[in-house]
Design a protein around this motif. Structure first.
Motif, PDB file in Angstrom:
ATOM      1  N   VAL A   2       0.875  -1.165   0.000  1.00  0.00           N
ATOM      2  CA  VAL A   2       0.000   0.000   0.000  1.00  0.00           C
ATOM      3  C   VAL A   2       0.912   1.213   0.000  1.00  0.00           C
ATOM      4  N   LEU A   3       0.670   2.115  -0.932  1.00  0.00           N
ATOM      5  CA  LEU A   3       1.463   3.336  -1.035  1.00  0.00           C
ATOM      6  C   LEU A   3       0.585   4.543  -0.784  1.00  0.00           C
ATOM      7  N   ALA A   4       1.218   5.616  -0.332  1.00  0.00           N
ATOM      8  CA  ALA A   4       0.489   6.873  -0.139  1.00  0.00           C
ATOM      9  C   ALA A   4       1.319   8.000  -0.724  1.00  0.00           C
ATOM     10  N   ASP A   5       0.634   9.070  -1.057  1.00  0.00           N
ATOM     11  CA  ASP A   5       1.295  10.296  -1.463  1.00  0.00           C
ATOM     12  C   ASP A   5       1.815  10.945  -0.183  1.00  0.00           C
ATOM     13  N   PRO A   6       3.136  10.983   0.027  1.00  0.00           N
ATOM     14  CA  PRO A   6       3.647  11.509   1.299  1.00  0.00           C
ATOM     15  C   PRO A   6       3.276  12.975   1.516  1.00  0.00           C
ATOM     16  N   PHE A   7       3.122  13.723   0.424  1.00  0.00           N
ATOM     17  CA  PHE A   7       2.840  15.150   0.540  1.00  0.00           C
ATOM     18  C   PHE A   7       1.419  15.414   1.041  1.00  0.00           C
ATOM     19  N   ALA A   8       0.537  14.412   0.897  1.00  0.00           N
ATOM     20  CA  ALA A   8      -0.828  14.553   1.408  1.00  0.00           C
ATOM     21  C   ALA A   8      -0.833  14.513   2.938  1.00  0.00           C
ATOM     22  N   PHE A   9       0.141  13.811   3.512  1.00  0.00           N
ATOM     23  CA  PHE A   9       0.198  13.661   4.963  1.00  0.00           C
ATOM     24  C   PHE A   9       1.264  14.554   5.596  1.00  0.00           C
ATOM     25  N   TYR A  10       2.335  14.805   4.867  1.00  0.00           N
ATOM     26  CA  TYR A  10       3.449  15.634   5.341  1.00  0.00           C
ATOM     27  C   TYR A  10       3.783  16.654   4.252  1.00  0.00           C
ATOM     28  N   PRO A  11       3.024  17.759   4.200  1.00  0.00           N
ATOM     29  CA  PRO A  11       3.208  18.732   3.115  1.00  0.00           C
ATOM     30  C   PRO A  11       4.633  19.276   3.015  1.00  0.00           C
ATOM     31  N   SER A  12       5.383  19.265   4.113  1.00  0.00           N
ATOM     32  CA  SER A  12       6.742  19.812   4.062  1.00  0.00           C
ATOM     33  C   SER A  12       7.787  18.738   3.734  1.00  0.00           C
ATOM     34  N   TYR A  13       7.330  17.526   3.418  1.00  0.00           N
ATOM     35  CA  TYR A  13       8.250  16.427   3.097  1.00  0.00           C
ATOM     36  C   TYR A  13       9.115  16.809   1.910  1.00  0.00           C
ATOM     37  N   GLU A  14      10.412  16.618   2.055  1.00  0.00           N
ATOM     38  CA  GLU A  14      11.303  16.894   0.926  1.00  0.00           C
ATOM     39  C   GLU A  14      12.587  16.102   1.094  1.00  0.00           C
ATOM     40  N   PHE A  15      13.203  15.812  -0.032  1.00  0.00           N
ATOM     41  CA  PHE A  15      14.505  15.161  -0.036  1.00  0.00           C
ATOM     42  C   PHE A  15      15.147  15.435  -1.381  1.00  0.00           C
ATOM     43  N   GLU A  16      16.442  15.266  -1.422  1.00  0.00           N
ATOM     44  CA  GLU A  16      17.146  15.474  -2.682  1.00  0.00           C
ATOM     45  C   GLU A  16      17.416  14.120  -3.309  1.00  0.00           C
ATOM     46  N   LEU A  17      16.978  13.959  -4.540  1.00  0.00           N
ATOM     47  CA  LEU A  17      17.214  12.721  -5.273  1.00  0.00           C
ATOM     48  C   LEU A  17      18.644  12.756  -5.811  1.00  0.00           C
ATOM     49  N   PRO A  18      19.504  11.829  -5.337  1.00  0.00           N
ATOM     50  CA  PRO A  18      20.891  11.841  -5.836  1.00  0.00           C
ATOM     51  C   PRO A  18      20.931  11.715  -7.350  1.00  0.00           C
ATOM     52  N   ASP A  19      21.902  12.397  -7.963  1.00  0.00           N
ATOM     53  CA  ASP A  19      22.023  12.400  -9.424  1.00  0.00           C
ATOM     54  C   ASP A  19      22.113  10.998 -10.013  1.00  0.00           C
ATOM     55  N   ASP A  20      22.868  10.108  -9.330  1.00  0.00           N
ATOM     56  CA  ASP A  20      23.032   8.769  -9.895  1.00  0.00           C
ATOM     57  C   ASP A  20      21.714   7.996  -9.881  1.00  0.00           C
ATOM     58  N   GLU A  21      20.879   8.253  -8.859  1.00  0.00           N
ATOM     59  CA  GLU A  21      19.564   7.596  -8.802  1.00  0.00           C
ATOM     60  C   GLU A  21      18.660   8.149  -9.907  1.00  0.00           C
ATOM     61  N   ALA A  22      18.677   9.466 -10.080  1.00  0.00           N
ATOM     62  CA  ALA A  22      17.862  10.096 -11.124  1.00  0.00           C
ATOM     63  C   ALA A  22      18.284   9.573 -12.494  1.00  0.00           C
ATOM     64  N   GLU A  23      19.589   9.415 -12.668  1.00  0.00           N
ATOM     65  CA  GLU A  23      20.119   8.925 -13.937  1.00  0.00           C
ATOM     66  C   GLU A  23      19.707   7.468 -14.171  1.00  0.00           C
ATOM     67  N   GLU A  24      19.802   6.660 -13.125  1.00  0.00           N
ATOM     68  CA  GLU A  24      19.433   5.248 -13.238  1.00  0.00           C
ATOM     69  C   GLU A  24      17.971   5.089 -13.642  1.00  0.00           C
ATOM     70  N   LEU A  25      17.119   5.964 -13.103  1.00  0.00           N
ATOM     71  CA  LEU A  25      15.691   5.899 -13.404  1.00  0.00           C
ATOM     72  C   LEU A  25      15.329   6.658 -14.689  1.00  0.00           C
ATOM     73  N   GLY A  26      16.301   7.362 -15.262  1.00  0.00           N
ATOM     74  CA  GLY A  26      16.042   8.116 -16.487  1.00  0.00           C
ATOM     75  C   GLY A  26      15.165   9.334 -16.236  1.00  0.00           C
ATOM     76  N   ILE A  27      15.241   9.880 -15.024  1.00  0.00           N
ATOM     77  CA  ILE A  27      14.381  11.022 -14.674  1.00  0.00           C
ATOM     78  C   ILE A  27      15.047  12.317 -15.129  1.00  0.00           C
ATOM     79  N   ASP A  28      14.309  13.086 -15.934  1.00  0.00           N
ATOM     80  CA  ASP A  28      14.824  14.405 -16.270  1.00  0.00           C
ATOM     81  C   ASP A  28      13.894  15.489 -15.720  1.00  0.00           C
ATOM     82  N   SER A  29      12.592  15.238 -15.724  1.00  0.00           N
ATOM     83  CA  SER A  29      11.699  16.252 -15.163  1.00  0.00           C
ATOM     84  C   SER A  29      10.590  15.619 -14.332  1.00  0.00           C
TER      85      SER A  29
END
Length: 151
Positions: free
Chosen positions: A61-88
């Motif tokens: 079961v997954l939840a949108d963390p921002f619905a429960f913790y609006p100030s939730y934030e973290f930095e996605l490491p570049d290598d993780e973003a690259e591995e997932l092919g995330i650009d935007s």
């Protein structure tokens, strides 16, 4: 758009479309052998089910963390973003542990599930150097104290 019929324990037989299937190249910790999951929204709620397309009994079961913790934030490491092919575009969901008493349910903010909707890839990422942990209360207004519901 192609669709796929999958068997689930909690929701029976479901038809999902290709766009709902995400490939986790390393699986999910503890379930490394399962790499393909369907992301299924639960109607009118901030929850989703991440269901293995091969193993009927494997779902989260997954939840949108921002619905429960609006100030939730973290930095996605570049290598993780690259591995997932995330650009935007990025989709962040967190695993929820549901308890019989909803007040005792928790959300794992330490290890979010990060997904790339465009490339349909996903990975559970452990955030380092963070105040978050694996068992944040889903209902902040009603903290569980010493395992009792306060009532």
């Amino acid at each position: 758009m192609n669709s796929l019929i999958i068997e689930t324990l909690s929701m029976g037989t479901l038809e999902v479309n290709d766009e709902q299937v995400y490939h986790f190249s390393k699986g999910i910790p503890g379930f490394e052998e399962e790499t393909d999951f369907a992301l299924i929204p639960l109607n009118d709620s901030p929850f989703w089910v991440l269901q293995s397309i091969k193993v009927q009994g494997l779902s989260f079961v997954l939840a949108d963390p921002f619905a429960f913790y609006p100030s939730y934030e973290f930095e996605l490491p570049d290598d993780e973003a690259e591995e997932l092919g995330i650009d935007s575009e990025v989709l962040v969901r967190c695993i929820v542990t549901l308890k019989e008493q909803v007040e005792a349910s928790t959300i794992n903010l330490l290890a979010p599930i990060v997904m790339n909707p465009g490339g349909q890839t996903g990975k559970q990422i452990v955030i380092h150097r963070t105040p978050y942990h694996t068992k944040h209360s889903l209902l902040q207004e009603q903290p569980v104290i010493d395992g009792k519901d306060g009532g």
